[in-house]
Motif scaffolding. Structure first.
Motif, PDB file in Angstrom:
ATOM      1  N   ASP A 180       0.820  -1.276  -0.199  1.00 56.62           N
ATOM      2  CA  ASP A 180       0.105  -0.035   0.061  1.00 56.62           C
ATOM      3  C   ASP A 180       0.894   1.211  -0.035  1.00 56.62           C
ATOM      4  N   PHE A 181       1.902   1.199   0.805  1.00 60.70           N
ATOM      5  CA  PHE A 181       2.683   2.253   1.115  1.00 60.70           C
ATOM      6  C   PHE A 181       3.489   2.855  -0.418  1.00 60.70           C
ATOM      7  N   LEU A 182       4.165   1.430  -0.859  1.00 60.22           N
ATOM      8  CA  LEU A 182       4.919   1.756  -2.106  1.00 60.22           C
ATOM      9  C   LEU A 182       4.090   2.004  -3.152  1.00 60.22           C
ATOM     10  N   ALA A 183       2.700   2.007  -3.139  1.00 61.38           N
ATOM     11  CA  ALA A 183       2.057   2.291  -4.490  1.00 61.38           C
ATOM     12  C   ALA A 183       1.949   3.725  -4.663  1.00 61.38           C
ATOM     13  N   THR A 184       2.362   4.438  -3.452  1.00 57.52           N
ATOM     14  CA  THR A 184       2.504   6.074  -3.596  1.00 57.52           C
ATOM     15  C   THR A 184       3.770   6.630  -3.648  1.00 57.52           C
ATOM     16  N   ILE A 185       5.001   5.549  -4.057  1.00 60.87           N
ATOM     17  CA  ILE A 185       6.280   6.128  -3.983  1.00 60.87           C
ATOM     18  C   ILE A 185       6.527   5.787  -5.751  1.00 60.87           C
ATOM     19  N   PRO A 186       7.397   6.723  -6.192  1.00 64.13           N
ATOM     20  CA  PRO A 186       7.834   6.544  -7.571  1.00 64.13           C
ATOM     21  C   PRO A 186       8.563   5.376  -7.571  1.00 64.13           C
ATOM     22  N   THR A 187       8.382   4.479  -8.936  1.00 61.95           N
ATOM     23  CA  THR A 187       9.075   3.258  -9.040  1.00 61.95           C
ATOM     24  C   THR A 187      10.367   3.423  -9.042  1.00 61.95           C
ATOM     25  N   GLU A 188      11.154   4.600  -9.440  1.00 61.14           N
ATOM     26  CA  GLU A 188      12.547   4.589  -9.456  1.00 61.14           C
ATOM     27  C   GLU A 188      13.183   4.679  -8.091  1.00 61.14           C
ATOM     28  N   ARG A 189      12.295   4.939  -7.238  1.00 61.23           N
ATOM     29  CA  ARG A 189      12.859   4.734  -5.844  1.00 61.23           C
ATOM     30  C   ARG A 189      12.322   3.528  -4.952  1.00 61.23           C
ATOM     31  N   GLN A 190      12.319   2.766  -5.444  1.00 67.43           N
ATOM     32  CA  GLN A 190      11.922   1.166  -4.762  1.00 67.43           C
ATOM     33  C   GLN A 190      12.360   0.072  -5.414  1.00 67.43           C
ATOM     34  N   ALA A 191      12.781  -0.820  -4.777  1.00 63.36           N
ATOM     35  CA  ALA A 191      13.040  -2.257  -5.510  1.00 63.36           C
ATOM     36  C   ALA A 191      12.604  -3.403  -4.653  1.00 63.36           C
ATOM     37  N   TYR A 192      12.121  -4.423  -5.296  1.00 65.32           N
ATOM     38  CA  TYR A 192      11.689  -5.479  -4.630  1.00 65.32           C
ATOM     39  C   TYR A 192      12.555  -6.637  -4.877  1.00 65.32           C
ATOM     40  N   ILE A 193      12.900  -7.452  -3.806  1.00 62.00           N
ATOM     41  CA  ILE A 193      13.706  -8.712  -3.686  1.00 62.00           C
ATOM     42  C   ILE A 193      13.394  -9.765  -3.050  1.00 62.00           C
ATOM     43  N   ARG A 194      12.995 -10.767  -3.695  1.00 59.20           N
ATOM     44  CA  ARG A 194      12.787 -12.122  -3.015  1.00 59.20           C
ATOM     45  C   ARG A 194      13.790 -13.006  -2.546  1.00 59.20           C
ATOM     46  N   PHE A 195      13.600 -13.111  -1.157  1.00 61.05           N
ATOM     47  CA  PHE A 195      14.893 -13.938  -0.566  1.00 61.05           C
ATOM     48  C   PHE A 195      15.289 -15.083  -1.319  1.00 61.05           C
ATOM     49  N   THR A 196      14.439 -15.802  -2.111  1.00 60.18           N
ATOM     50  CA  THR A 196      14.725 -16.770  -2.712  1.00 60.18           C
ATOM     51  C   THR A 196      15.965 -16.509  -3.851  1.00 60.18           C
ATOM     52  N   ASP A 197      15.660 -15.500  -4.452  1.00 58.67           N
ATOM     53  CA  ASP A 197      16.507 -15.129  -5.578  1.00 58.67           C
ATOM     54  C   ASP A 197      17.674 -14.596  -4.977  1.00 58.67           C
ATOM     55  N   LEU A 198      17.615 -13.784  -4.044  1.00 59.05           N
ATOM     56  CA  LEU A 198      18.797 -13.323  -3.186  1.00 59.05           C
ATOM     57  C   LEU A 198      19.842 -14.088  -2.787  1.00 59.05           C
ATOM     58  N   VAL A 199      19.463 -15.264  -2.402  1.00 58.57           N
ATOM     59  CA  VAL A 199      20.526 -16.290  -2.024  1.00 58.57           C
ATOM     60  C   VAL A 199      20.915 -17.323  -2.944  1.00 58.57           C
ATOM     61  N   SER A 200      19.939 -17.602  -4.124  1.00 58.81           N
ATOM     62  CA  SER A 200      20.385 -18.395  -5.131  1.00 58.81           C
ATOM     63  C   SER A 200      21.056 -17.926  -6.337  1.00 58.81           C
ATOM     64  N   GLN A 201      20.807 -16.436  -6.406  1.00 58.25           N
ATOM     65  CA  GLN A 201      21.840 -15.661  -7.460  1.00 58.25           C
ATOM     66  C   GLN A 201      22.310 -14.478  -7.006  1.00 58.25           C
ATOM     67  N   PRO A 202      22.764 -14.350  -5.813  1.00 55.00           N
ATOM     68  CA  PRO A 202      23.277 -13.306  -5.035  1.00 55.00           C
ATOM     69  C   PRO A 202      23.933 -12.025  -5.996  1.00 55.00           C
ATOM     70  N   ARG A 203      24.730 -12.630  -6.815  1.00 53.58           N
ATOM     71  CA  ARG A 203      25.626 -11.569  -7.645  1.00 53.58           C
ATOM     72  C   ARG A 203      24.673 -10.805  -8.542  1.00 53.58           C
ATOM     73  N   GLU A 204      23.607 -11.348  -8.960  1.00 54.09           N
ATOM     74  CA  GLU A 204      22.806 -11.053  -9.947  1.00 54.09           C
ATOM     75  C   GLU A 204      21.789  -9.923  -9.490  1.00 54.09           C
ATOM     76  N   GLU A 205      21.184 -10.399  -8.163  1.00 53.48           N
ATOM     77  CA  GLU A 205      20.382  -9.477  -7.562  1.00 53.48           C
ATOM     78  C   GLU A 205      21.094  -8.251  -6.888  1.00 53.48           C
ATOM     79  N   MET A 206      22.219  -8.434  -6.487  1.00 56.60           N
ATOM     80  CA  MET A 206      22.978  -7.239  -5.920  1.00 56.60           C
ATOM     81  C   MET A 206      23.326  -6.232  -7.005  1.00 56.60           C
ATOM     82  N   GLU A 207      23.663  -6.817  -8.078  1.00 59.74           N
ATOM     83  CA  GLU A 207      24.217  -5.936  -9.243  1.00 59.74           C
ATOM     84  C   GLU A 207      22.988  -5.016  -9.663  1.00 59.74           C
ATOM     85  N   LYS A 208      21.815  -5.718  -9.532  1.00 59.55           N
ATOM     86  CA  LYS A 208      20.605  -5.228 -10.176  1.00 59.55           C
ATOM     87  C   LYS A 208      20.366  -3.889  -9.021  1.00 59.55           C
ATOM     88  N   LEU A 209      20.511  -4.117  -7.695  1.00 59.72           N
ATOM     89  CA  LEU A 209      20.078  -3.214  -6.665  1.00 59.72           C
ATOM     90  C   LEU A 209      21.077  -2.313  -6.668  1.00 59.72           C
TER      91      LEU A 209
END
Length: 199
Positions: free
Chosen positions: A81-110
């Motif tokens: 609900d909160f992030l719906a009010t925030i510009p998309t360029e100021r937010q990121a979504y990360i799933r723990f699943t992705d973070l631990v299975s492909q950490p480099r890819e996720e951290m490079e994107k972040l």
């Protein structure tokens, strides 16, 4: 002011209070918000095992697992609900699943989203821990680890046989990119969200 330094705040409890989330947006200029989610089965099971219900919902007549589901659902719905009010360029979504299975890819994107340079040290978070006392960490097992454990992505396997998630929780989980089991669980019609917190 702490300029030119930048403040990084990790406070999961903020997600239970929409006013706290809004306050962060008001007091910081161009704040960037990172929404990190874990599979509901895994998060709720961990919550129950650590008896976090005594911290988050001590006055409610819920089982530890029910309390965990309520907290998971309230927190993630508040965040969405909160992030719906925030510009998309100021937010990121990360799933723990992705973070631990492909950490480099996720951290490079972040890092790209944050406009900062990627540092390989991000892939070794357990090296040179800042303190020697595990009691100072939210996760008491932090100092017991030496590397990112990709097996954690499957840590929830097995508990799904209990079919304990409500339909409301599954609906929210699907919004966050988690697939319901091929054989839908016999979930209850109602949510386990405590009275007064319904969405």
């Amino acid at each position: 002011s702490i300029a030119p330094r930048e403040l990084v705040d990790k406070s999961p409890s903020y997600a239970l209070d929409p006013a706290a989330l809004q306050h962060a947006e008001e007091i910081f200029e161009n704040a960037f918000f990172i929404h990190l989610a874990r599979h509901p089965y895994e998060a709720i099971t961990s919550f129950a095992e650590r008896r976090m219900d005594q911290v988050y919902l001590p006055a409610n007549d819920l089982t530890p697992r029910e309390a965990g589901e309520a907290v998971w659902q309230i927190a993630h719905q508040n965040i969405l609900d909160f992030l719906a009010t925030i510009p998309t360029e100021r937010q990121a979504y990360i799933r723990f699943t992705d973070l631990v299975s492909q950490p480099r890819e996720e951290m490079e994107k972040l890092c790209a989203a944050l406009n900062i340079t990627f540092d390989p040290a991000l892939l070794d978070p357990y090296k040179k821990a800042p303190v020697a006392n595990a009691d100072n960490f939210d996760d008491p097992n932090f100092l017991k680890r030496s590397t990112i454990d990709a097996s954690k992505v499957e840590a929830w396997r097995g508990v799904e046989k209990d079919n304990f998630l409500s339909r409301g929780t599954w609906a929210l989980a699907e919004k966050l990119g988690y697939e319901k089991p091929a054989t839908p669980p016999n979930t209850p019609d109602s949510s386990n969200v405590p009275e007064g917190h319904e969405k």
